[in-house]
Design a protein around this motif. Sequence first.
Motif, PDB file in Angstrom:
ATOM      1  N   GLU A  97       0.827  -1.211   0.000  1.00  0.00           N
ATOM      2  CA  GLU A  97       0.000   0.000   0.000  1.00  0.00           C
ATOM      3  C   GLU A  97       0.856   1.254   0.000  1.00  0.00           C
ATOM      4  OE1 GLU A  97      -4.248  -1.156   2.031  1.00  0.00           O
ATOM      5  OE2 GLU A  97      -2.859   0.076   3.159  1.00  0.00           O
ATOM      6  N   ILE A  98       0.371   2.236  -0.716  1.00  0.00           N
ATOM      7  CA  ILE A  98       0.996   3.545  -0.781  1.00  0.00           C
ATOM      8  C   ILE A  98      -0.074   4.566  -0.383  1.00  0.00           C
ATOM      9  CG2 ILE A  98       2.078   5.253  -2.295  1.00  0.00           C
ATOM     10  CD1 ILE A  98       3.805   2.822  -2.085  1.00  0.00           C
ATOM     11  N   VAL A  99       0.309   5.540   0.426  1.00  0.00           N
ATOM     12  CA  VAL A  99      -0.610   6.602   0.830  1.00  0.00           C
ATOM     13  C   VAL A  99      -0.020   7.931   0.404  1.00  0.00           C
ATOM     14  CG1 VAL A  99      -1.736   7.743   2.775  1.00  0.00           C
ATOM     15  CG2 VAL A  99      -1.448   5.266   2.791  1.00  0.00           C
ATOM     16  N   SER A 100      -0.854   8.769  -0.179  1.00  0.00           N
ATOM     17  CA  SER A 100      -0.422  10.091  -0.603  1.00  0.00           C
ATOM     18  C   SER A 100      -1.447  11.107  -0.132  1.00  0.00           C
ATOM     19  CB  SER A 100      -0.298  10.128  -2.130  1.00  0.00           C
ATOM     20  OG  SER A 100       0.173  11.379  -2.546  1.00  0.00           O
ATOM     21  N   THR A 101      -0.969  12.326   0.125  1.00  0.00           N
ATOM     22  CA  THR A 101      -1.873  13.380   0.568  1.00  0.00           C
ATOM     23  C   THR A 101      -1.692  14.620  -0.300  1.00  0.00           C
ATOM     24  OG1 THR A 101      -0.285  14.241   2.160  1.00  0.00           O
ATOM     25  CG2 THR A 101      -1.830  12.579   2.961  1.00  0.00           C
ATOM     26  N   ALA A 102      -2.682  15.482  -0.231  1.00  0.00           N
ATOM     27  CA  ALA A 102      -2.614  16.779  -0.916  1.00  0.00           C
ATOM     28  C   ALA A 102      -3.359  17.796  -0.064  1.00  0.00           C
ATOM     29  CB  ALA A 102      -3.226  16.689  -2.307  1.00  0.00           C
ATOM     30  N   GLY A 103      -3.056  19.052  -0.301  1.00  0.00           N
ATOM     31  CA  GLY A 103      -3.730  20.122   0.444  1.00  0.00           C
ATOM     32  C   GLY A 103      -3.429  20.079   1.926  1.00  0.00           C
ATOM     33  N   GLY A 104      -2.176  19.775   2.256  1.00  0.00           N
ATOM     34  CA  GLY A 104      -1.797  19.733   3.666  1.00  0.00           C
ATOM     35  C   GLY A 104      -2.500  18.630   4.433  1.00  0.00           C
ATOM     36  N   GLY A 105      -2.853  17.552   3.760  1.00  0.00           N
ATOM     37  CA  GLY A 105      -3.526  16.429   4.406  1.00  0.00           C
ATOM     38  C   GLY A 105      -5.036  16.481   4.285  1.00  0.00           C
ATOM     39  N   ILE A 156      -6.710  15.916   1.662  1.00  0.00           N
ATOM     40  CA  ILE A 156      -7.071  14.762   0.827  1.00  0.00           C
ATOM     41  C   ILE A 156      -6.052  13.669   1.096  1.00  0.00           C
ATOM     42  CG2 ILE A 156      -7.228  13.867  -1.539  1.00  0.00           C
ATOM     43  CD1 ILE A 156      -9.424  15.730  -1.187  1.00  0.00           C
ATOM     44  N   LYS A 157      -6.539  12.442   1.247  1.00  0.00           N
ATOM     45  CA  LYS A 157      -5.655  11.296   1.467  1.00  0.00           C
ATOM     46  C   LYS A 157      -6.096  10.175   0.529  1.00  0.00           C
ATOM     47  CE  LYS A 157      -4.661   8.011   5.163  1.00  0.00           C
ATOM     48  NZ  LYS A 157      -4.892   7.761   6.598  1.00  0.00           N
ATOM     49  N   VAL A 158      -5.163   9.732  -0.321  1.00  0.00           N
ATOM     50  CA  VAL A 158      -5.450   8.652  -1.270  1.00  0.00           C
ATOM     51  C   VAL A 158      -4.597   7.452  -0.891  1.00  0.00           C
ATOM     52  CG1 VAL A 158      -5.348   7.913  -3.680  1.00  0.00           C
ATOM     53  CG2 VAL A 158      -6.028  10.240  -3.137  1.00  0.00           C
ATOM     54  N   LYS A 159      -5.252   6.302  -0.782  1.00  0.00           N
ATOM     55  CA  LYS A 159      -4.564   5.053  -0.482  1.00  0.00           C
ATOM     56  C   LYS A 159      -4.728   4.146  -1.696  1.00  0.00           C
ATOM     57  CE  LYS A 159      -5.218   3.385   3.610  1.00  0.00           C
ATOM     58  NZ  LYS A 159      -5.794   2.696   4.784  1.00  0.00           N
ATOM     59  N   ALA A 160      -3.613   3.556  -2.158  1.00  0.00           N
ATOM     60  CA  ALA A 160      -3.635   2.674  -3.320  1.00  0.00           C
ATOM     61  C   ALA A 160      -2.672   1.525  -3.110  1.00  0.00           C
ATOM     62  CB  ALA A 160      -3.262   3.454  -4.575  1.00  0.00           C
ATOM     63  N   THR A 161      -2.854   0.493  -3.913  1.00  0.00           N
ATOM     64  CA  THR A 161      -1.923  -0.634  -3.890  1.00  0.00           C
ATOM     65  C   THR A 161      -1.002  -0.530  -5.100  1.00  0.00           C
ATOM     66  OG1 THR A 161      -3.541  -2.010  -5.044  1.00  0.00           O
ATOM     67  CG2 THR A 161      -3.485  -2.165  -2.636  1.00  0.00           C
ATOM     68  N   CYS A 162       0.101  -1.239  -5.045  1.00  0.00           N
ATOM     69  CA  CYS A 162       1.103  -1.148  -6.107  1.00  0.00           C
ATOM     70  C   CYS A 162       0.715  -1.877  -7.384  1.00  0.00           C
ATOM     71  CB  CYS A 162       2.452  -1.640  -5.604  1.00  0.00           C
ATOM     72  SG  CYS A 162       3.256  -0.434  -4.528  1.00  0.00           S
ATOM     73  N   ASP A 163      -0.491  -2.401  -7.434  1.00  0.00           N
ATOM     74  CA  ASP A 163      -1.000  -2.942  -8.692  1.00  0.00           C
ATOM     75  C   ASP A 163      -1.946  -1.928  -9.338  1.00  0.00           C
ATOM     76  OD1 ASP A 163      -3.055  -3.274  -6.863  1.00  0.00           O
ATOM     77  OD2 ASP A 163      -3.577  -5.296  -7.516  1.00  0.00           O
ATOM     78  N   TYR A 164      -1.727  -0.663  -8.999  1.00  0.00           N
ATOM     79  CA  TYR A 164      -2.433   0.490  -9.572  1.00  0.00           C
ATOM     80  C   TYR A 164      -3.933   0.476  -9.298  1.00  0.00           C
ATOM     81  CZ  TYR A 164       1.905   1.515 -12.018  1.00  0.00           C
ATOM     82  OH  TYR A 164       3.206   1.801 -12.319  1.00  0.00           O
ATOM     83  N   ARG A 165      -4.316   0.103  -8.085  1.00  0.00           N
ATOM     84  CA  ARG A 165      -5.727   0.141  -7.685  1.00  0.00           C
ATOM     85  C   ARG A 165      -5.890   1.127  -6.534  1.00  0.00           C
ATOM     86  NH1 ARG A 165      -8.729  -4.015  -9.905  1.00  0.00           N
ATOM     87  NH2 ARG A 165      -7.478  -5.666 -10.825  1.00  0.00           N
ATOM     88  N   ILE A 166      -6.827   2.031  -6.688  1.00  0.00           N
ATOM     89  CA  ILE A 166      -7.142   2.984  -5.624  1.00  0.00           C
ATOM     90  C   ILE A 166      -7.986   2.254  -4.588  1.00  0.00           C
ATOM     91  CG2 ILE A 166      -8.277   5.167  -5.041  1.00  0.00           C
ATOM     92  CD1 ILE A 166      -5.833   5.536  -6.858  1.00  0.00           C
ATOM     93  N   ALA A 167      -7.514   2.245  -3.348  1.00  0.00           N
ATOM     94  CA  ALA A 167      -8.235   1.563  -2.271  1.00  0.00           C
ATOM     95  C   ALA A 167      -9.228   2.501  -1.597  1.00  0.00           C
ATOM     96  CB  ALA A 167      -7.255   1.016  -1.242  1.00  0.00           C
ATOM     97  N   SER A 168      -8.820   3.769  -1.397  1.00  0.00           N
ATOM     98  CA  SER A 168      -9.732   4.726  -0.762  1.00  0.00           C
ATOM     99  C   SER A 168      -9.273   6.155  -1.026  1.00  0.00           C
ATOM    100  CB  SER A 168      -9.815   4.480   0.752  1.00  0.00           C
ATOM    101  OG  SER A 168      -8.583   4.771   1.367  1.00  0.00           O
ATOM    102  N   ILE A 169     -10.243   7.058  -0.946  1.00  0.00           N
ATOM    103  CA  ILE A 169      -9.972   8.494  -1.012  1.00  0.00           C
ATOM    104  C   ILE A 169     -10.739   9.122   0.140  1.00  0.00           C
ATOM    105  CG2 ILE A 169     -10.234  10.629  -2.330  1.00  0.00           C
ATOM    106  CD1 ILE A 169     -10.148   8.939  -4.897  1.00  0.00           C
ATOM    107  N   GLU A 170      -9.995   9.776   1.022  1.00  0.00           N
ATOM    108  CA  GLU A 170     -10.599  10.465   2.164  1.00  0.00           C
ATOM    109  C   GLU A 170     -10.357  11.956   2.011  1.00  0.00           C
ATOM    110  OE1 GLU A 170      -8.907   8.810   5.727  1.00  0.00           O
ATOM    111  OE2 GLU A 170      -9.243   6.748   5.043  1.00  0.00           O
ATOM    112  N   PHE A 171     -11.304  12.773   2.497  1.00  0.00           N
ATOM    113  CA  PHE A 171     -11.143  14.222   2.398  1.00  0.00           C
ATOM    114  C   PHE A 171     -11.864  14.908   3.549  1.00  0.00           C
ATOM    115  CE2 PHE A 171     -14.635  12.842  -0.267  1.00  0.00           C
ATOM    116  CZ  PHE A 171     -15.695  13.631   0.156  1.00  0.00           C
ATOM    117  N   ASP A 172     -11.401  16.106   3.854  1.00  0.00           N
ATOM    118  CA  ASP A 172     -12.044  16.916   4.888  1.00  0.00           C
ATOM    119  C   ASP A 172     -13.401  17.385   4.386  1.00  0.00           C
ATOM    120  OD1 ASP A 172      -9.842  16.646   6.511  1.00  0.00           O
ATOM    121  OD2 ASP A 172      -9.035  18.641   6.098  1.00  0.00           O
TER     122      ASP A 172
END
Length: 118
Positions: free
Chosen positions: A49-57, A59-75
Amino acid sequence: MKKIKGFGGRSYGPSKGEAKGIDLGSIQKVQEEMAKKLEQLEESFSQMEIVSTAGGGAIKVKATCDYRIASIEFDDDLLQDKEMLSDLIVAAVNEVLQEIKKRRDEEMLKLTQGAISL
């Protein structure tokens, strides 16, 4: 096999005393082992799993290394500004995709460096 004379008197082709061929059996064995390791690595990418954020946290996107988005969280505050929400989601997804590629490249490098040392 026949020797071929080249320019300058050099001979090309096998000469007596040289190895009569490459051990194709050992090459095939190494190739099969490499294919098996590569298949195992591809399977393991679905667990990494890889987690990335934007906008100072914001937005948080979690994905797996087989190029699948697992979740997108946002304020929830971002729901007031759809354009900003959209821009931040795109930024976070692009970031996670870059991180996935980087991780995959690192894992492939580890695998190929191990194969070279065989």
